[in-house]
Motif scaffolding. Structure first.
Motif, PDB file in Angstrom:
ATOM      1  N   ILE A  67      10.201 -16.277 -19.292  1.00  0.00           N
ATOM      2  CA  ILE A  67       9.638 -15.341 -18.323  1.00  0.00           C
ATOM      3  C   ILE A  67      10.486 -14.073 -18.246  1.00  0.00           C
ATOM      4  O   ILE A  67       9.962 -12.948 -18.233  1.00  0.00           O
ATOM      5  CB  ILE A  67       9.531 -16.013 -16.939  1.00  0.00           C
ATOM      6  CG1 ILE A  67       8.494 -17.150 -16.987  1.00  0.00           C
ATOM      7  CG2 ILE A  67       9.147 -14.992 -15.866  1.00  0.00           C
ATOM      8  CD1 ILE A  67       8.436 -17.987 -15.735  1.00  0.00           C
ATOM      9  N   LEU A  68      11.814 -14.251 -18.212  1.00  0.00           N
ATOM     10  CA  LEU A  68      12.701 -13.089 -18.116  1.00  0.00           C
ATOM     11  C   LEU A  68      12.593 -12.173 -19.332  1.00  0.00           C
ATOM     12  O   LEU A  68      12.726 -10.953 -19.213  1.00  0.00           O
ATOM     13  CB  LEU A  68      14.152 -13.540 -17.935  1.00  0.00           C
ATOM     14  CG  LEU A  68      14.526 -14.047 -16.541  1.00  0.00           C
ATOM     15  CD1 LEU A  68      15.980 -14.505 -16.516  1.00  0.00           C
ATOM     16  CD2 LEU A  68      14.303 -12.962 -15.493  1.00  0.00           C
ATOM     17  N   CYS A  69      12.342 -12.762 -20.509  1.00  0.00           N
ATOM     18  CA  CYS A  69      12.274 -11.896 -21.693  1.00  0.00           C
ATOM     19  C   CYS A  69      11.007 -11.046 -21.684  1.00  0.00           C
ATOM     20  O   CYS A  69      10.953 -10.010 -22.343  1.00  0.00           O
ATOM     21  CB  CYS A  69      12.417 -12.699 -22.985  1.00  0.00           C
ATOM     22  SG  CYS A  69      10.938 -13.546 -23.547  1.00  0.00           S
ATOM     23  N   ASP A  70       9.981 -11.458 -20.925  1.00  0.00           N
ATOM     24  CA  ASP A  70       8.821 -10.601 -20.730  1.00  0.00           C
ATOM     25  C   ASP A  70       9.104  -9.495 -19.715  1.00  0.00           C
ATOM     26  O   ASP A  70       8.501  -8.427 -19.757  1.00  0.00           O
ATOM     27  CB  ASP A  70       7.621 -11.425 -20.260  1.00  0.00           C
ATOM     28  CG  ASP A  70       6.802 -11.996 -21.423  1.00  0.00           C
ATOM     29  OD1 ASP A  70       7.055 -11.590 -22.572  1.00  0.00           O
ATOM     30  OD2 ASP A  70       5.928 -12.832 -21.173  1.00  0.00           O
ATOM     31  N   HIS A  71      10.020  -9.745 -18.761  1.00  0.00           N
ATOM     32  CA  HIS A  71      10.317  -8.784 -17.708  1.00  0.00           C
ATOM     33  C   HIS A  71      11.519  -7.884 -18.037  1.00  0.00           C
ATOM     34  O   HIS A  71      11.466  -6.674 -17.829  1.00  0.00           O
ATOM     35  CB  HIS A  71      10.575  -9.517 -16.381  1.00  0.00           C
ATOM     36  CG  HIS A  71       9.350 -10.071 -15.749  1.00  0.00           C
ATOM     37  ND1 HIS A  71       8.742 -11.249 -16.197  1.00  0.00           N
ATOM     38  CD2 HIS A  71       8.594  -9.629 -14.718  1.00  0.00           C
ATOM     39  CE1 HIS A  71       7.669 -11.492 -15.449  1.00  0.00           C
ATOM     40  NE2 HIS A  71       7.558 -10.523 -14.550  1.00  0.00           N
ATOM     41  N   LEU A  72      12.597  -8.496 -18.543  1.00  0.00           N
ATOM     42  CA  LEU A  72      13.829  -7.738 -18.809  1.00  0.00           C
ATOM     43  C   LEU A  72      13.937  -7.260 -20.247  1.00  0.00           C
ATOM     44  O   LEU A  72      14.743  -6.364 -20.547  1.00  0.00           O
ATOM     45  CB  LEU A  72      15.060  -8.605 -18.495  1.00  0.00           C
ATOM     46  CG  LEU A  72      15.189  -9.150 -17.067  1.00  0.00           C
ATOM     47  CD1 LEU A  72      16.442 -10.005 -16.948  1.00  0.00           C
ATOM     48  CD2 LEU A  72      15.215  -8.014 -16.062  1.00  0.00           C
ATOM     49  N   GLY A  73      13.167  -7.869 -21.128  1.00  0.00           N
ATOM     50  CA  GLY A  73      13.299  -7.587 -22.554  1.00  0.00           C
ATOM     51  C   GLY A  73      13.923  -8.766 -23.282  1.00  0.00           C
ATOM     52  O   GLY A  73      14.655  -9.560 -22.693  1.00  0.00           O
ATOM     53  N   GLY A 131       5.968  -0.389 -22.871  1.00  0.00           N
ATOM     54  CA  GLY A 131       4.742  -0.426 -22.074  1.00  0.00           C
ATOM     55  C   GLY A 131       4.057  -1.766 -22.060  1.00  0.00           C
ATOM     56  O   GLY A 131       3.006  -1.928 -21.438  1.00  0.00           O
ATOM     57  N   GLN A 132       4.609  -2.768 -22.768  1.00  0.00           N
ATOM     58  CA  GLN A 132       4.032  -4.113 -22.768  1.00  0.00           C
ATOM     59  C   GLN A 132       4.450  -4.824 -21.478  1.00  0.00           C
ATOM     60  O   GLN A 132       5.579  -5.248 -21.331  1.00  0.00           O
ATOM     61  CB  GLN A 132       4.518  -4.894 -23.985  1.00  0.00           C
ATOM     62  CG  GLN A 132       3.911  -6.294 -24.101  1.00  0.00           C
ATOM     63  CD  GLN A 132       4.407  -7.013 -25.364  1.00  0.00           C
ATOM     64  OE1 GLN A 132       4.927  -6.389 -26.275  1.00  0.00           O
ATOM     65  NE2 GLN A 132       4.231  -8.312 -25.398  1.00  0.00           N
ATOM     66  N   LEU A 133       3.529  -4.947 -20.539  1.00  0.00           N
ATOM     67  CA  LEU A 133       3.839  -5.498 -19.227  1.00  0.00           C
ATOM     68  C   LEU A 133       3.370  -6.938 -19.116  1.00  0.00           C
ATOM     69  O   LEU A 133       2.299  -7.293 -19.613  1.00  0.00           O
ATOM     70  CB  LEU A 133       3.166  -4.656 -18.130  1.00  0.00           C
ATOM     71  CG  LEU A 133       3.592  -3.184 -18.066  1.00  0.00           C
ATOM     72  CD1 LEU A 133       2.777  -2.455 -17.011  1.00  0.00           C
ATOM     73  CD2 LEU A 133       5.081  -3.071 -17.782  1.00  0.00           C
ATOM     74  N   PRO A 134       4.156  -7.806 -18.463  1.00  0.00           N
ATOM     75  CA  PRO A 134       3.756  -9.197 -18.303  1.00  0.00           C
ATOM     76  C   PRO A 134       2.587  -9.337 -17.348  1.00  0.00           C
ATOM     77  O   PRO A 134       2.473  -8.604 -16.364  1.00  0.00           O
ATOM     78  CB  PRO A 134       5.020  -9.863 -17.727  1.00  0.00           C
ATOM     79  CG  PRO A 134       5.760  -8.754 -17.058  1.00  0.00           C
ATOM     80  CD  PRO A 134       5.478  -7.526 -17.868  1.00  0.00           C
ATOM     81  N   GLY A 135       1.694 -10.284 -17.631  1.00  0.00           N
ATOM     82  CA  GLY A 135       0.562 -10.548 -16.751  1.00  0.00           C
ATOM     83  C   GLY A 135       0.914 -11.597 -15.706  1.00  0.00           C
ATOM     84  O   GLY A 135       2.081 -11.938 -15.499  1.00  0.00           O
ATOM     85  N   GLN A 177       0.951 -12.501 -23.874  1.00  0.00           N
ATOM     86  CA  GLN A 177       2.056 -12.886 -22.991  1.00  0.00           C
ATOM     87  C   GLN A 177       2.952 -13.871 -23.732  1.00  0.00           C
ATOM     88  O   GLN A 177       3.194 -14.992 -23.286  1.00  0.00           O
ATOM     89  CB  GLN A 177       1.521 -13.521 -21.705  1.00  0.00           C
ATOM     90  CG  GLN A 177       0.864 -12.538 -20.750  1.00  0.00           C
ATOM     91  CD  GLN A 177       0.303 -13.218 -19.526  1.00  0.00           C
ATOM     92  OE1 GLN A 177      -0.874 -13.537 -19.462  1.00  0.00           O
ATOM     93  NE2 GLN A 177       1.149 -13.440 -18.529  1.00  0.00           N
ATOM     94  N   ALA A 178       3.460 -13.427 -24.881  1.00  0.00           N
ATOM     95  CA  ALA A 178       4.156 -14.336 -25.795  1.00  0.00           C
ATOM     96  C   ALA A 178       5.356 -15.012 -25.156  1.00  0.00           C
ATOM     97  O   ALA A 178       5.564 -16.218 -25.332  1.00  0.00           O
ATOM     98  CB  ALA A 178       4.594 -13.571 -27.048  1.00  0.00           C
ATOM     99  N   GLY A 179       6.176 -14.259 -24.411  1.00  0.00           N
ATOM    100  CA  GLY A 179       7.373 -14.845 -23.825  1.00  0.00           C
ATOM    101  C   GLY A 179       7.057 -15.890 -22.774  1.00  0.00           C
ATOM    102  O   GLY A 179       7.577 -17.008 -22.800  1.00  0.00           O
ATOM    103  N   THR A 180       6.170 -15.548 -21.824  1.00  0.00           N
ATOM    104  CA  THR A 180       5.833 -16.484 -20.748  1.00  0.00           C
ATOM    105  C   THR A 180       5.061 -17.679 -21.292  1.00  0.00           C
ATOM    106  O   THR A 180       5.291 -18.819 -20.868  1.00  0.00           O
ATOM    107  CB  THR A 180       5.014 -15.762 -19.662  1.00  0.00           C
ATOM    108  OG1 THR A 180       5.736 -14.615 -19.211  1.00  0.00           O
ATOM    109  CG2 THR A 180       4.759 -16.682 -18.486  1.00  0.00           C
TER     110      THR A 180
END
Length: 383
Positions: free
Chosen positions: A62-68, A187-191, A325-328
Protein backbone atom coordinates in the motif's frame (compact mmCIF):
# COMPACT_ATOMS: atom_id res chain seq x y z
CA UNK A 1 9.36 8.84 -18.51
CA UNK A 2 9.13 5.44 -16.83
CA UNK A 3 12.42 4.15 -15.36
CA UNK A 4 13.37 0.52 -15.88
CA UNK A 5 15.13 -1.07 -12.90
CA UNK A 6 18.27 -3.17 -13.20
CA UNK A 7 17.34 -6.85 -13.55
CA UNK A 8 20.35 -8.04 -11.47
CA UNK A 9 19.34 -5.67 -8.65
CA UNK A 10 15.73 -6.91 -8.90
CA UNK A 11 16.97 -10.49 -8.64
CA UNK A 12 18.96 -9.63 -5.50
CA UNK A 13 15.96 -7.90 -3.93
CA UNK A 14 13.71 -10.85 -4.77
CA UNK A 15 16.29 -13.18 -3.20
CA UNK A 16 16.60 -11.07 -0.05
CA UNK A 17 13.59 -12.42 1.95
CA UNK A 18 14.55 -16.00 1.16
CA UNK A 19 18.18 -15.45 2.11
CA UNK A 20 17.03 -13.84 5.38
CA UNK A 21 14.98 -16.91 6.25
CA UNK A 22 17.26 -19.69 5.01
CA UNK A 23 20.33 -18.12 6.63
CA UNK A 24 18.39 -18.21 9.91
CA UNK A 25 17.08 -21.77 9.51
CA UNK A 26 20.30 -23.65 10.48
CA UNK A 27 20.35 -21.70 13.76
CA UNK A 28 17.04 -23.19 14.96
CA UNK A 29 18.62 -25.98 17.08
CA UNK A 30 21.05 -23.44 18.59
CA UNK A 31 18.15 -21.13 19.43
CA UNK A 32 16.24 -23.99 21.04
CA UNK A 33 19.28 -24.83 23.18
CA UNK A 34 20.29 -21.22 23.90
CA UNK A 35 16.85 -20.11 25.09
CA UNK A 36 16.01 -23.51 26.63
CA UNK A 37 12.80 -24.01 24.65
CA UNK A 38 11.49 -27.17 22.92
CA UNK A 39 12.43 -27.67 19.28
CA UNK A 40 8.78 -27.36 18.23
CA UNK A 41 8.61 -23.94 19.88
CA UNK A 42 11.82 -22.82 18.18
CA UNK A 43 10.30 -23.99 14.90
CA UNK A 44 7.31 -21.74 15.49
CA UNK A 45 9.57 -18.75 14.84
CA UNK A 46 9.21 -19.66 11.17
CA UNK A 47 5.41 -19.38 11.39
CA UNK A 48 5.77 -16.06 13.24
CA UNK A 49 8.09 -14.94 10.46
CA UNK A 50 5.52 -15.61 7.75
CA UNK A 51 2.65 -14.09 9.73
CA UNK A 52 4.61 -10.84 10.19
CA UNK A 53 5.80 -11.11 6.58
CA UNK A 54 2.17 -11.20 5.42
CA UNK A 55 1.38 -8.03 7.37
CA UNK A 56 4.51 -6.41 5.95
CA UNK A 57 3.44 -7.27 2.42
CA UNK A 58 0.18 -5.39 2.99
CA UNK A 59 1.88 -2.37 4.55
CA UNK A 60 4.66 -1.95 2.00
CA UNK A 61 2.42 -2.77 -0.96
CA UNK A 62 0.00 0.00 0.00
CA UNK A 63 2.79 2.42 0.91
CA UNK A 64 4.56 1.89 -2.40
CA UNK A 65 1.41 3.11 -4.15
CA UNK A 66 1.32 6.20 -1.90
CA UNK A 67 4.99 7.03 -1.18
CA UNK A 68 6.59 5.48 -4.24
CA UNK A 69 8.36 2.15 -4.80
CA UNK A 70 11.84 3.39 -3.90
CA UNK A 71 10.92 5.08 -0.62
CA UNK A 72 8.91 2.11 0.61
CA UNK A 73 11.71 -0.32 -0.19
CA UNK A 74 14.36 1.73 1.59
CA UNK A 75 12.20 2.02 4.72
CA UNK A 76 11.63 -1.74 4.79
CA UNK A 77 15.33 -2.55 4.49
CA UNK A 78 16.09 -0.08 7.28
CA UNK A 79 13.57 -1.70 9.62
CA UNK A 80 14.90 -5.17 8.83
CA UNK A 81 18.46 -4.16 9.67
CA UNK A 82 17.46 -2.53 12.98
CA UNK A 83 15.48 -5.60 14.05
CA UNK A 84 18.33 -7.98 13.16
CA UNK A 85 20.75 -5.88 15.20
CA UNK A 86 18.35 -5.76 18.19
CA UNK A 87 18.00 -9.57 18.08
CA UNK A 88 21.65 -9.80 19.13
CA UNK A 89 20.78 -8.44 22.59
CA UNK A 90 17.35 -9.87 23.41
CA UNK A 91 17.03 -11.22 27.00
CA UNK A 92 14.33 -13.84 26.34
CA UNK A 93 12.72 -16.01 23.69
CA UNK A 94 9.61 -13.78 23.65
CA UNK A 95 11.75 -10.79 22.72
CA UNK A 96 13.43 -12.88 20.04
CA UNK A 97 10.02 -13.62 18.53
CA UNK A 98 9.27 -9.89 18.54
CA UNK A 99 12.50 -9.04 16.73
CA UNK A 100 11.95 -11.86 14.23
CA UNK A 101 8.49 -10.46 13.53
CA UNK A 102 9.87 -6.95 12.94
CA UNK A 103 12.65 -8.35 10.77
CA UNK A 104 10.12 -10.26 8.65
CA UNK A 105 7.87 -7.21 8.43
CA UNK A 106 10.76 -5.22 6.97
CA UNK A 107 12.01 -8.00 4.69
CA UNK A 108 8.59 -8.18 3.02
CA UNK A 109 9.55 -5.22 0.82
CA UNK A 110 11.85 -7.55 -1.09
CA UNK A 111 8.81 -9.50 -2.25
CA UNK A 112 5.91 -7.12 -2.83
CA UNK A 113 7.77 -3.96 -3.91
CA UNK A 114 10.12 -5.85 -6.23
CA UNK A 115 7.18 -7.60 -7.91
CA UNK A 116 5.34 -4.28 -8.21
CA UNK A 117 8.35 -2.62 -9.85
CA UNK A 118 8.57 -5.46 -12.35
CA UNK A 119 4.85 -5.17 -13.14
CA UNK A 120 5.38 -1.42 -13.62
CA UNK A 121 8.10 -2.05 -16.18
CA UNK A 122 7.08 -5.21 -18.06
CA UNK A 123 3.95 -7.04 -19.18
CA UNK A 124 2.79 -10.12 -21.08
CA UNK A 125 5.39 -12.68 -22.12
CA UNK A 126 8.17 -10.23 -21.26
CA UNK A 127 6.97 -10.22 -17.65
CA UNK A 128 6.82 -14.03 -17.55
CA UNK A 129 10.40 -14.22 -18.83
CA UNK A 130 11.58 -11.67 -16.25
CA UNK A 131 9.94 -13.71 -13.49
CA UNK A 132 11.77 -16.76 -14.86
CA UNK A 133 15.02 -14.91 -14.07
CA UNK A 134 13.60 -14.24 -10.61
CA UNK A 135 13.14 -17.99 -10.25
CA UNK A 136 16.83 -18.51 -10.97
CA UNK A 137 17.61 -15.97 -8.25
CA UNK A 138 15.37 -17.86 -5.86
CA UNK A 139 17.44 -20.95 -6.65
CA UNK A 140 20.66 -19.22 -5.64
CA UNK A 141 19.18 -17.72 -2.47
CA UNK A 142 18.91 -20.95 -0.46
CA UNK A 143 22.48 -21.94 -1.37
CA UNK A 144 23.81 -18.68 0.02
CA UNK A 145 21.50 -18.66 3.03
CA UNK A 146 21.79 -22.29 4.08
CA UNK A 147 25.52 -22.62 3.40
CA UNK A 148 26.49 -19.41 5.19
CA UNK A 149 23.92 -19.95 7.94
CA UNK A 150 25.06 -23.51 8.59
CA UNK A 151 28.70 -22.44 8.78
CA UNK A 152 27.96 -19.50 11.09
CA UNK A 153 25.69 -21.53 13.36
CA UNK A 154 28.27 -24.28 13.81
CA UNK A 155 31.13 -21.84 14.39
CA UNK A 156 29.54 -19.11 16.52
CA UNK A 157 25.89 -19.94 17.21
CA UNK A 158 22.80 -17.91 16.44
CA UNK A 159 24.26 -14.47 17.31
CA UNK A 160 26.66 -14.67 14.36
CA UNK A 161 23.65 -15.33 12.14
CA UNK A 162 21.83 -12.22 13.40
CA UNK A 163 24.93 -10.06 12.95
CA UNK A 164 25.27 -11.25 9.36
CA UNK A 165 21.60 -10.51 8.69
CA UNK A 166 22.10 -6.97 9.98
CA UNK A 167 25.17 -6.37 7.78
CA UNK A 168 23.33 -7.76 4.74
CA UNK A 169 20.44 -5.31 5.25
CA UNK A 170 22.86 -2.37 5.63
CA UNK A 171 24.74 -3.33 2.45
CA UNK A 172 21.56 -3.71 0.39
CA UNK A 173 20.19 -0.41 1.75
CA UNK A 174 23.32 1.39 0.57
CA UNK A 175 23.14 -0.14 -2.92
CA UNK A 176 19.45 0.73 -3.33
CA UNK A 177 19.98 4.24 -2.04
CA UNK A 178 22.42 4.86 -4.90
CA UNK A 179 21.04 2.76 -7.77
CA UNK A 180 17.33 2.02 -7.35
CA UNK A 181 15.08 4.13 -9.62
CA UNK A 182 11.44 5.06 -9.03
CA UNK A 183 9.17 3.08 -11.40
CA UNK A 184 5.79 4.51 -10.40
CA UNK A 185 4.49 6.77 -13.15
CA UNK A 186 4.09 10.46 -12.37
CA UNK A 187 0.45 11.21 -11.60
CA UNK A 188 -0.37 7.54 -10.97
CA UNK A 189 -2.67 7.82 -7.94
CA UNK A 190 -3.85 4.90 -5.79
CA UNK A 191 -7.55 4.03 -5.88
CA UNK A 192 -9.84 2.89 -3.11
CA UNK A 193 -8.40 0.01 -1.06
CA UNK A 194 -11.87 -1.04 0.04
CA UNK A 195 -13.22 -1.25 -3.51
CA UNK A 196 -10.16 -3.17 -4.65
CA UNK A 197 -10.46 -5.57 -1.70
CA UNK A 198 -14.10 -6.36 -2.52
CA UNK A 199 -13.21 -6.90 -6.16
CA UNK A 200 -10.39 -9.31 -5.33
CA UNK A 201 -12.34 -11.26 -2.69
CA UNK A 202 -15.03 -11.99 -5.27
CA UNK A 203 -12.47 -13.05 -7.90
CA UNK A 204 -12.19 -16.84 -8.06
CA UNK A 205 -9.12 -16.48 -10.26
CA UNK A 206 -7.32 -14.71 -7.39
CA UNK A 207 -8.24 -17.40 -4.83
CA UNK A 208 -7.03 -20.11 -7.19
CA UNK A 209 -3.62 -18.44 -7.50
CA UNK A 210 -3.44 -17.68 -3.78
CA UNK A 211 -3.89 -21.38 -3.01
CA UNK A 212 -1.26 -22.47 -5.51
CA UNK A 213 1.38 -19.90 -4.50
CA UNK A 214 0.88 -20.77 -0.82
CA UNK A 215 1.01 -24.51 -1.46
CA UNK A 216 4.27 -24.44 -3.42
CA UNK A 217 5.86 -22.23 -0.76
CA UNK A 218 4.76 -24.61 2.01
CA UNK A 219 6.43 -27.45 0.10
CA UNK A 220 9.68 -25.51 -0.05
CA UNK A 221 9.74 -24.01 3.44
CA UNK A 222 8.68 -27.26 5.11
CA UNK A 223 12.21 -28.39 4.36
CA UNK A 224 13.74 -25.29 5.96
CA UNK A 225 11.51 -25.87 9.00
CA UNK A 226 11.96 -29.63 9.49
CA UNK A 227 15.31 -30.09 7.74
CA UNK A 228 17.57 -29.00 10.64
CA UNK A 229 15.92 -31.44 13.04
CA UNK A 230 15.88 -34.21 10.43
CA UNK A 231 19.63 -33.76 9.92
CA UNK A 232 20.08 -33.94 13.70
CA UNK A 233 18.22 -37.26 13.80
CA UNK A 234 20.49 -38.53 11.03
CA UNK A 235 23.54 -37.55 13.12
CA UNK A 236 24.64 -34.79 10.73
CA UNK A 237 25.79 -31.24 11.49
CA UNK A 238 24.07 -27.96 10.69
CA UNK A 239 26.92 -27.24 8.31
CA UNK A 240 25.92 -30.37 6.38
CA UNK A 241 22.33 -29.11 6.38
CA UNK A 242 23.58 -25.83 4.96
CA UNK A 243 25.41 -27.60 2.16
CA UNK A 244 22.24 -29.50 1.26
CA UNK A 245 21.05 -26.19 -0.18
CA UNK A 246 23.36 -26.83 -3.14
CA UNK A 247 21.32 -29.91 -4.09
CA UNK A 248 18.06 -28.00 -3.74
CA UNK A 249 19.40 -25.04 -5.71
CA UNK A 250 20.38 -27.39 -8.54
CA UNK A 251 16.80 -28.65 -8.60
CA UNK A 252 15.41 -25.11 -8.71
CA UNK A 253 17.86 -24.10 -11.44
CA UNK A 254 16.78 -27.08 -13.53
CA UNK A 255 13.13 -26.23 -12.94
CA UNK A 256 13.70 -22.58 -13.87
CA UNK A 257 15.63 -23.55 -17.01
CA UNK A 258 12.88 -25.99 -18.06
CA UNK A 259 10.27 -23.29 -17.43
CA UNK A 260 12.13 -20.70 -19.48
CA UNK A 261 12.72 -23.14 -22.35
CA UNK A 262 9.10 -24.31 -22.50
CA UNK A 263 7.82 -20.72 -22.36
CA UNK A 264 10.03 -19.86 -25.34
CA UNK A 265 8.57 -22.86 -27.19
CA UNK A 266 5.08 -21.54 -26.61
CA UNK A 267 3.82 -23.78 -23.82
CA UNK A 268 1.00 -22.08 -21.92
CA UNK A 269 1.43 -21.30 -18.19
CA UNK A 270 -1.49 -23.57 -17.22
CA UNK A 271 0.23 -26.58 -18.80
CA UNK A 272 3.42 -25.70 -16.94
CA UNK A 273 1.48 -25.58 -13.65
CA UNK A 274 0.09 -29.04 -14.30
CA UNK A 275 3.63 -30.32 -14.93
CA UNK A 276 4.81 -28.67 -11.70
CA UNK A 277 2.05 -30.33 -9.65
CA UNK A 278 2.91 -33.74 -11.10
CA UNK A 279 6.59 -33.29 -10.23
CA UNK A 280 5.73 -32.03 -6.73
CA UNK A 281 3.56 -35.06 -5.97
CA UNK A 282 6.22 -37.44 -7.31
CA UNK A 283 8.91 -35.80 -5.19
CA UNK A 284 6.74 -35.73 -2.06
CA UNK A 285 6.04 -39.45 -2.29
CA UNK A 286 9.76 -40.03 -2.80
CA UNK A 287 10.67 -38.04 0.33
CA UNK A 288 8.07 -39.93 2.37
CA UNK A 289 9.74 -43.27 1.59
CA UNK A 290 13.37 -42.14 1.86
CA UNK A 291 13.57 -39.64 4.76
CA UNK A 292 15.31 -42.17 7.03
CA UNK A 293 18.54 -41.59 5.08
CA UNK A 294 20.23 -38.80 3.15
CA UNK A 295 18.85 -40.09 -0.14
CA UNK A 296 15.68 -38.10 0.52
CA UNK A 297 17.50 -35.06 -0.95
CA UNK A 298 17.01 -36.41 -4.49
CA UNK A 299 13.17 -36.40 -4.41
CA UNK A 300 13.35 -33.12 -2.45
CA UNK A 301 15.26 -31.67 -5.41
CA UNK A 302 12.36 -32.75 -7.65
CA UNK A 303 10.01 -30.76 -5.42
CA UNK A 304 12.10 -27.59 -5.67
CA UNK A 305 12.32 -28.09 -9.45
CA UNK A 306 8.52 -28.03 -9.44
CA UNK A 307 8.72 -24.82 -7.38
CA UNK A 308 11.05 -23.30 -9.98
CA UNK A 309 8.52 -24.07 -12.73
CA UNK A 310 5.39 -23.01 -10.88
CA UNK A 311 6.20 -19.79 -9.02
CA UNK A 312 7.33 -17.59 -11.98
CA UNK A 313 4.15 -18.47 -13.89
CA UNK A 314 1.89 -17.96 -10.89
CA UNK A 315 3.35 -14.56 -9.97
CA UNK A 316 3.39 -13.27 -13.55
CA UNK A 317 -0.21 -14.33 -14.28
CA UNK A 318 -2.05 -13.72 -11.00
CA UNK A 319 -2.57 -9.94 -11.21
CA UNK A 320 -2.88 -9.28 -14.94
CA UNK A 321 -6.26 -7.61 -14.37
CA UNK A 322 -5.03 -5.31 -11.57
CA UNK A 323 -2.28 -3.25 -13.18
CA UNK A 324 -4.06 0.01 -12.30
CA UNK A 325 -3.34 -0.61 -8.59
CA UNK A 326 -0.34 -2.91 -8.85
CA UNK A 327 1.18 -2.18 -5.43
CA UNK A 328 -2.03 -2.47 -3.39
CA UNK A 329 -3.28 -5.47 -5.38
CA UNK A 330 0.09 -7.16 -4.84
CA UNK A 331 -0.16 -6.36 -1.14
CA UNK A 332 -3.61 -7.91 -0.76
CA UNK A 333 -2.63 -10.91 -2.88
CA UNK A 334 0.52 -11.39 -0.81
CA UNK A 335 -1.41 -11.05 2.44
CA UNK A 336 -3.70 -13.90 1.47
CA UNK A 337 -1.03 -16.34 0.39
CA UNK A 338 1.42 -15.53 3.20
CA UNK A 339 -1.32 -16.08 5.79
CA UNK A 340 -1.92 -19.49 4.22
CA UNK A 341 1.83 -20.18 4.28
CA UNK A 342 1.98 -19.27 7.99
CA UNK A 343 -0.95 -21.57 8.74
CA UNK A 344 0.51 -24.39 6.69
CA UNK A 345 3.93 -24.15 8.32
CA UNK A 346 2.37 -24.01 11.80
CA UNK A 347 0.66 -27.32 11.04
CA UNK A 348 3.89 -28.79 9.62
CA UNK A 349 5.72 -27.73 12.78
CA UNK A 350 3.15 -29.48 14.96
CA UNK A 351 3.34 -32.73 12.99
CA UNK A 352 7.14 -32.88 13.06
CA UNK A 353 6.98 -35.00 9.88
CA UNK A 354 8.51 -33.81 6.63
CA UNK A 355 7.46 -36.56 4.22
CA UNK A 356 3.84 -36.84 5.32
CA UNK A 357 3.40 -33.05 5.28
CA UNK A 358 4.82 -32.86 1.76
CA UNK A 359 2.50 -35.58 0.44
CA UNK A 360 -0.62 -33.93 1.88
CA UNK A 361 0.39 -30.51 0.51
CA UNK A 362 1.19 -31.90 -2.95
CA UNK A 363 -2.16 -33.71 -3.07
CA UNK A 364 -3.98 -30.49 -2.18
CA UNK A 365 -2.05 -28.64 -4.91
CA UNK A 366 -2.98 -31.28 -7.47
CA UNK A 367 -6.65 -31.04 -6.45
CA UNK A 368 -6.58 -27.23 -6.66
CA UNK A 369 -5.05 -27.39 -10.16
CA UNK A 370 -7.69 -29.86 -11.36
CA UNK A 371 -10.49 -27.71 -9.95
CA UNK A 372 -8.99 -24.65 -11.64
CA UNK A 373 -8.89 -26.50 -14.95
CA UNK A 374 -12.53 -27.57 -14.58
CA UNK A 375 -13.51 -24.01 -13.70
CA UNK A 376 -11.83 -22.68 -16.84
CA UNK A 377 -13.95 -25.07 -18.94
CA UNK A 378 -17.22 -23.71 -17.56
CA UNK A 379 -18.67 -20.96 -19.77
CA UNK A 380 -18.40 -17.56 -18.09
CA UNK A 381 -22.15 -16.96 -18.18
CA UNK A 382 -22.82 -20.24 -16.33
CA UNK A 383 -20.65 -19.41 -13.30
Amino acid sequence: MKATPSIPLMVILMMFPQIVETLYSPALPHIAAGFEVPQAMAGQTLSIYFLAFALGVVCWGILCDHLGRRTALLLGLLLNGIAAFAALWVPSFDWLLTMRALSAFGAAVGSVVTQTMLRDSFDGIALAKVFAYMGIGIAIGPVIGMSVGGLLADLSGYRAVFLTLCLLAVLLFGICLQRLPETRLDGQLPGSIWSLSKRMVKDGHIWHYVTLVAGFNVLLFSYYLQGPFLFQRLGLSMQAFGYSGVVLALGTLIGSAVNKGLLQRGMMPQRLLQLACLLALTGAIGVYFTETHLGFLLPMAIIVAAFGIAIPNLLSQALVDYRDQAGTAGALFGLLYYLLIALGLALVSLTGQLGGSLVITALLLTLATLLGKLRSLIPLGSR
